[in-house]
Design an enzyme around this catalytic site. Structure first.
Site, PDB file in Angstrom:
ATOM      1  N   HIS A  53       0.852  -1.194   0.000  1.00  0.00           N
ATOM      2  CA  HIS A  53       0.000   0.000   0.000  1.00  0.00           C
ATOM      3  C   HIS A  53       0.886   1.242   0.000  1.00  0.00           C
ATOM      4  O   HIS A  53       2.073   1.181   0.263  1.00  0.00           O
ATOM      5  CB  HIS A  53      -0.929  -0.010   1.213  1.00  0.00           C
ATOM      6  CG  HIS A  53      -2.059  -0.977   1.081  1.00  0.00           C
ATOM      7  ND1 HIS A  53      -3.353  -0.581   0.864  1.00  0.00           N
ATOM      8  CD2 HIS A  53      -2.077  -2.316   1.112  1.00  0.00           C
ATOM      9  CE1 HIS A  53      -4.109  -1.654   0.774  1.00  0.00           C
ATOM     10  NE2 HIS A  53      -3.367  -2.718   0.930  1.00  0.00           N
ATOM     11  N   ALA A 105      -7.695  -6.013  -4.564  1.00  0.00           N
ATOM     12  CA  ALA A 105      -7.194  -7.266  -5.125  1.00  0.00           C
ATOM     13  C   ALA A 105      -8.132  -8.358  -4.629  1.00  0.00           C
ATOM     14  O   ALA A 105      -8.566  -8.324  -3.478  1.00  0.00           O
ATOM     15  CB  ALA A 105      -5.772  -7.521  -4.643  1.00  0.00           C
ATOM     16  N   HIS A 236       0.269 -13.445   0.268  1.00  0.00           N
ATOM     17  CA  HIS A 236       0.240 -12.002  -0.003  1.00  0.00           C
ATOM     18  C   HIS A 236       1.314 -11.637  -1.036  1.00  0.00           C
ATOM     19  O   HIS A 236       1.128 -10.726  -1.842  1.00  0.00           O
ATOM     20  CB  HIS A 236       0.427 -11.228   1.307  1.00  0.00           C
ATOM     21  CG  HIS A 236       0.178  -9.756   1.164  1.00  0.00           C
ATOM     22  ND1 HIS A 236      -1.034  -9.250   0.703  1.00  0.00           N
ATOM     23  CD2 HIS A 236       0.967  -8.675   1.402  1.00  0.00           C
ATOM     24  CE1 HIS A 236      -0.953  -7.912   0.666  1.00  0.00           C
ATOM     25  NE2 HIS A 236       0.241  -7.550   1.080  1.00  0.00           N
TER      26      HIS A 236
HETATM   27  N1  HPA Z   1      -9.170 -14.228  -0.942  1.00  0.00           N
HETATM   28  C1  HPA Z   1      -9.327 -13.130  -0.193  1.00  0.00           C
HETATM   29  N2  HPA Z   1      -8.718 -11.986  -0.447  1.00  0.00           N
HETATM   30  C2  HPA Z   1      -7.910 -11.935  -1.518  1.00  0.00           C
HETATM   31  C3  HPA Z   1      -7.707 -13.043  -2.350  1.00  0.00           C
HETATM   32  C4  HPA Z   1      -8.386 -14.252  -2.042  1.00  0.00           C
HETATM   33  O1  HPA Z   1      -8.249 -15.289  -2.726  1.00  0.00           O
HETATM   34  N3  HPA Z   1      -6.837 -12.642  -3.318  1.00  0.00           N
HETATM   35  C5  HPA Z   1      -6.543 -11.333  -3.073  1.00  0.00           C
HETATM   36  N4  HPA Z   1      -7.191 -10.898  -1.985  1.00  0.00           N
END
Ligand code: HPA
Length: 263
Positions: A53, A105, A236
């Site tokens: 971020h 995302a 992540h």
């Molecule tokens: N799940 C939840 N949050 C997310 C995911 C996911 O698969 N990908 C990116 N953020």
């Protein structure tokens, strides 16, 4: 008032949109022609501690439209507070925003959608069960979410995607609290409930925006197949690696949308 402090630094002209940037998408804040203020210098702005971020507010012009961009957000899972974004969202309202556009995302539950794709939100499922308006003690708390994602903005964003030659699907986003990823059983369940994508943000911000009387729209950048839909390990790191691919498409759509609004 916080907005007065911001206006002093960035100018008095009201903004039209507030943009909220998700994981791996914060660089878009740096493309605004304007003035940046670190969250650390804005009392009440939660410092976004998640890597990927860009924790600053930028007020200025993007494609000829005055916007305020939140380069990062704080999530429910960071403090267990669903209203953690209340001050930034209220500040966007005080700066004059008619609407917010949230980005995030997300993982896709829909096998035909792939990492790198973008999906506009038509609606959401609040599967985290938390709500940023709990504790609010006025009748204003009973916010209608029947048209949470503004139909006119959705039509505008769809037209912008077409004009920018970017493929953008639309669907339902389910909010999971995180920070752990979902189990394959949870993904099978939420798919049956009607979700197309899953993520850990956006829903509380949209509820707050509607509470403050702003319109809302949101776009997910798909960074992965949701749990159980691929053998890829969810992390992540993976989210941050994949986000820039869809971010290019997102940026094209956002720019085109603002261009359409600038006339
Ligand atoms: N799940 C939840 N949050 C997310 C995911 C996911 O698969 N990908 C990116 N953020």
């Amino acid at each position: 008032m916080l907005a007065d402090l911001i206006r002093k630094k960035t100018g008095a002209e009201p903004i039209k949109y507030g943009l909220i940037l998700g994981s791996g998408l914060g660089h878009i804040a740096d493309q605004v022609d304007g003035v940046a203020i670190d969250y650390a210098d804005l009392p009440g702005f939660p410092y976004a501690g998640v890597s990927g971020h860009n924790p600053k507010l930028v007020v200025g012009n993007l494609e000829g439209v005055r916007v305020a961009v939140l380069g990062g957000r704080m999530h429910y899972y960071e403090r267990g507070q669903a209203d953690v974004m209340r001050v930034p969202i209220e500040t966007l309202h005080q700066l004059g925003a008619e609407a917010i556009i949230a980005t995030n995302a997300a993982g896709t539950c829909e096998p035909n959608t792939r990492p790198g794709d973008i999906m506009m939100l038509d609606d959401h499922i609040n599967f985290a069960g938390a709500n940023p308006l709990i504790g609010e003690d006025t009748d204003q708390r009973f916010v209608s979410l029947s048209d949470a994602y503004d139909p006119e903005m959705r039509a505008g964003l769809r037209a912008a995607a077409q004009a920018a030659n970017v493929e953008m699907s639309s669907g339902v986003y389910a909010w999971f609290s995180g920070p752990s990823f979902e189990t394959p059983a949870e993904i099978r369940a939420i798919r049956r409930m009607g979700a197309d994508a899953v993520g850990m943000s956006t829903v509380p911000e949209v509820i707050l925006a509607r509470f403050f009387g702003m319109k809302a729209a949101a776009i997910s950048v798909i960074t992965n197949m949701a749990a159980g839909l691929s053998s890829e390990n969810l992390s992540h790191e993976h989210t941050k690696k994949m986000a820039p691919i869809g971010a290019k498409k997102l940026e094209k759509v956002l720019r085109q949308y603002l261009l359409q609004q600038s006339g």
